[in-house]
Design a protein around this motif. Sequence first.
Motif: not given
Length: 173
Positions: A85-92, A116-121, A138-143
């Motif tokens: 799934v696509c995620v947003a982390v910093s500017w990547y 969301v918080t993943f169990d593993a890094a 990752p950054a939160p998703y907005a609905a």
Amino acid sequence: MRPACQADFYTTLSGDDHDGRFERCAGHRGKRQGIGTGTESGSVMPPPEGGPVVLKSAALAATWTDADGGTLTLKQDGTFVADDVCVAVSWYDGLTWSGTGTWNQGGNKEQTFVGVTFDAAQPAGFDIAHPDSLEREPAPYAALRHGKVLKLWVAIGDPDNDYPNCVLTSPAS
């Protein structure tokens, strides 16, 4: 590297005295990036079509799919399963994560946000200074709601480039 807003997800969602972090954390490119101020230094992708919406946990507990077929399945018990799934982390940009973890929702009177918080890094990008950077949140998703379609979205990448937003839709909607 975690964006400054991620560390205090719920407090940033409830106020606007965080030097613009509310907008970024809420999935918007707000005053921190210069939107609407006439000071934009580049082209910024607008939010996807739709308006903010408040969703209950029952509506969020579904399988959400991104444009490339990645999925995020939010379960009623507060856990999730992600598959590319696509995620947003910093500017990547272009990050996709797979794994399991827990999810929670926050929001305000107008919109729900899903963290969301993943169990593993997971790998956080391609930072030369920190090649082994790993993150779990990752950054939160907005609905959003666009007609009958429900969306979860977050802006990704450098705000000065035309990277597409990460948009998840629910077939149940």
